[in-house]
Design a protein around this motif. Structure first.
Motif, PDB file in Angstrom:
ATOM      1  N   THR A 139       0.814  -1.215   0.000  1.00  0.00           N
ATOM      2  CA  THR A 139       0.000   0.000   0.000  1.00  0.00           C
ATOM      3  C   THR A 139       0.857   1.278   0.000  1.00  0.00           C
ATOM      4  O   THR A 139       0.607   2.226   0.749  1.00  0.00           O
ATOM      5  CB  THR A 139      -1.077  -0.013   1.132  1.00  0.00           C
ATOM      6  OG1 THR A 139      -1.895   1.138   0.991  1.00  0.00           O
ATOM      7  CG2 THR A 139      -0.514  -0.073   2.530  1.00  0.00           C
ATOM      8  N   GLY A 140       1.875   1.269  -0.857  1.00  0.00           N
ATOM      9  CA  GLY A 140       2.711   2.451  -1.051  1.00  0.00           C
ATOM     10  C   GLY A 140       3.736   2.693   0.036  1.00  0.00           C
ATOM     11  O   GLY A 140       4.449   3.688   0.018  1.00  0.00           O
ATOM     12  N   ARG A 141       3.850   1.776   1.008  1.00  0.00           N
ATOM     13  CA  ARG A 141       4.819   1.950   2.093  1.00  0.00           C
ATOM     14  C   ARG A 141       5.826   0.806   2.062  1.00  0.00           C
ATOM     15  O   ARG A 141       5.549  -0.259   1.528  1.00  0.00           O
ATOM     16  CB  ARG A 141       4.093   1.975   3.440  1.00  0.00           C
ATOM     17  CG  ARG A 141       2.966   2.997   3.509  1.00  0.00           C
ATOM     18  CD  ARG A 141       2.312   2.973   4.878  1.00  0.00           C
ATOM     19  NE  ARG A 141       3.194   3.496   5.909  1.00  0.00           N
ATOM     20  CZ  ARG A 141       3.124   4.730   6.396  1.00  0.00           C
ATOM     21  NH1 ARG A 141       2.237   5.575   5.938  1.00  0.00           N
ATOM     22  NH2 ARG A 141       3.950   5.128   7.339  1.00  0.00           N
ATOM     23  N   VAL A 142       6.972   1.055   2.662  1.00  0.00           N
ATOM     24  CA  VAL A 142       7.982   0.000   2.709  1.00  0.00           C
ATOM     25  C   VAL A 142       7.720  -0.876   3.925  1.00  0.00           C
ATOM     26  O   VAL A 142       7.546  -0.376   5.034  1.00  0.00           O
ATOM     27  CB  VAL A 142       9.408   0.594   2.772  1.00  0.00           C
ATOM     28  CG1 VAL A 142      10.443  -0.526   2.802  1.00  0.00           C
ATOM     29  CG2 VAL A 142       9.642   1.523   1.599  1.00  0.00           C
ATOM     30  N   ALA A 143       7.666  -2.182   3.699  1.00  0.00           N
ATOM     31  CA  ALA A 143       7.339  -3.100   4.790  1.00  0.00           C
ATOM     32  C   ALA A 143       8.411  -4.172   4.943  1.00  0.00           C
ATOM     33  O   ALA A 143       8.971  -4.664   3.965  1.00  0.00           O
ATOM     34  CB  ALA A 143       5.990  -3.745   4.531  1.00  0.00           C
TER      35      ALA A 143
END
Lengths: 325, 183
Positions: A139-143
């Motif tokens: 969702t557009g974030r770094v995980a």
């Protein structure tokens, strides 16, 4: 002398090896704790999908933190707008399609909110192999991927993707004993660290014309000692909580035992049945990754529920018996 | 059943709108027809896209992998060729695993027995093929309303202590909210 030195270097080498493995596990432990704290401490709001079997559901979640007190609201965006509102004291379930509201009181808070307790973290290593995977974009974030693999067939595995900035769990897969995916949770949109208006935590319906089922708050006493116990448990599981409560919709008081290995939890409910009354359920059942099993034992109905394989539920539930005093 | 009619049924299957008898019929057709399986996968993709869930793993080669799986299991094939009833049950078990492959991209056969033994050969001998079909719903896989309401109350109770509660807060409660009452 030589042999002594060889022995010592072998020992040092072994020590280094153990250290490296331990460090890898430590990093994964740290991430687990980070996820745990983020779930509790962060203020966030978002839309996520939940998938199991052939079903796909979309939900909206609000998580508000005020002076360390947490309030959460979960609303289904498909079908009937079922919702759950939870705070430190109670859990309220609104089921508009059943025209009912169910209120249960929370018990775990006395023992502290986090269900992954740091003191049981080292125990986890005996029943799970923990390691870090790659970082991925969710969702557009770094995980950061954290892999939790069980060592036996009595527990599920987890693939957890935590936001690298905040630790919030952005995606989770539950895996069965063969490594196949049972359930998936994933945010498709999330706002972390924003101020959530109190109005967002209010139910979408008044519930005025609905039937309310409340747990009888006065009679819920934690008995001194449980009257029942499981006589066989898979390795690592132990009793972590027990209580007697009056559940909404149930006529008789129910004894509730919780067994956990530090991560997976199994609940056993023991309820007295009136003579001649047909048991409400016999045998196994399943919903997503949750297995349940119910059996009659004398005048009592024993129901075991857990986010564990069917074998674990059967193993524990099948061995529950009254404690001989 | 002609093509158009079958496609309508497939679409209804994806939306979980078929009754048990129709579901069984469609599963049987799916197990016998490669082209139909591909169509079914496409429907799942469309459905996932409609839900804006682009990240849902929908394996595009599910049909091929299924075919490979059937080839790799000669014992299963032989055992359900023996007579009609076992053949039918075998077909159901495989159809159910088509569903699992198409959706999660992984092989998965649910075994409702208390001991986990997800071997296809055992699945064929399992006398309760309906469990394979009904496992693809959001409901508890049973039909008694009283049992379900009791289990739901217990589940809410249990969720407070559930493993995922420590990881994602409300995560375990998702199952209670997603619970499908309309039947």
């Amino acid at each position: 002398m030589i042999s002594h030195r060889t022995g010592r270097s072998a020992f040092i080498f072994l020590g280094l090896f153990v250290c490296t493995t331990a460090m890898a596990a430590d990093a994964a432990h740290e991430w687990l704790m980070k996820i745990n704290h983020a779930a509790r401490d962060l203020e966030y709001e978002g839309i996520f999908v939940y998938q199991h079997d052939t079903q796909l559901e979309t939900m909206h979640i609000f998580h508000k933190v005020d002076n360390k007190s947490v309030k959460e609201r979960l609303v289904s965006l498909n079908g009937a707008p079922r919702e759950i509102i939870r705070d430190a004291r109670e859990v309220r379930c609104y089921w508009p399609d059943k025209n009912s509201v169910m209120v249960e009181y929370r018990k775990a808070d006395a023992k502290g909110f986090p269900s992954i307790l740091p003191e049981r973290m080292q125990d986890l290593d005996e029943y799970y192999v923990l390691r870090l995977g790659n970082t991925e974009r969710i969702t557009g974030r770094v995980a950061q991927l954290v892999i939790v693999k069980p060592v036996d067939q009595y527990r599920y595995g987890y693939h957890l993707w935590a936001d690298t900035d905040t630790g919030l769990l952005l995606k989770a897969d539950l895996l069965d004993t063969t490594g196949a995916i049972l359930e998936q949770f994933m945010f498709t949109q999330v706002n972390i660290g924003i101020k959530i208006p109190a109005a967002s935590l209010a139910p979408g319906m008044t519930g005025k014309s609905m039937t309310w089922y409340r747990e009888d708050g006065d009679t819920q006493k934690v008995s001194e000692k449980p009257g029942w116990a499981a006589s066989q448990l898979p390795k690592g599981f132990r009793l972590s909580a027990h209580m007697t409560r009056r559940l909404p919709m149930r006529k008789q008081p129910v004894e509730h035992l919780v067994y956990t290995d530090g991560l997976a939890a199994v609940s056993v409910f023991i309820e007295k049945q009136e003579q001649g009354v047909k048991p409400f359920m016999q045998g196994p059942s399943r919903m997503g990754a949750v297995h349940a099993m119910s059996a009659r034992s004398g005048d009592y109905q024993i129901t075991t529920v857990g986010e564990v394989p069917a074998a674990t539920v059967a193993f524990i539930g099948g061995s529950v018996a009254p404690i001989v005093k | 059943m002609n093509d158009e009619h079958m496609k309508e049924k497939l679409s209804a299957l994806v939306d979980n709108e078929l009754d048990e008898l129709e579901e069984r019929r469609v599963f049987k057709a799916l197990a016998d027809d490669v082209a139909l399986r591909r169509t079914w996968e496409r429907y799942h993709l469309v459905r996932a896209a409609l839900h804006q869930d682009v990240d849902v793993v929908v394996a595009q080669d599910a049909a091929e992998r299924l075919a490979r799986r059937i080839e790799a299991e000669p014992s299963t094939a032989v055992s359900f060729r023996r007579h009609r009833v076992t053949r039918f049950i075998g077909t159901l078990a495989i159809a159910a695993s088509v569903a699992a492959i198409a959706i999660t991209g992984v092989q998965w056969v649910h075994q409702p027995a208390p001991v986990p033994a997800p071997l296809p050969a055992l699945a064929v001998n399992n006398p309760a093929p309906q469990n394979f079909i009904r496992s693809g719903t959001t409901r508890w896989d049973m039909k008694e309303p009283e049992a379900e309401s009791a289990l739901n109350a217990y589940l809410v109770e249990h969720d407070e202590f559930a493993s995922t509660a420590g990881l994602g807060g409300m995560m375990p409660y998702v199952r209670v909210v997603s619970y499908d009452n309309d039947k």
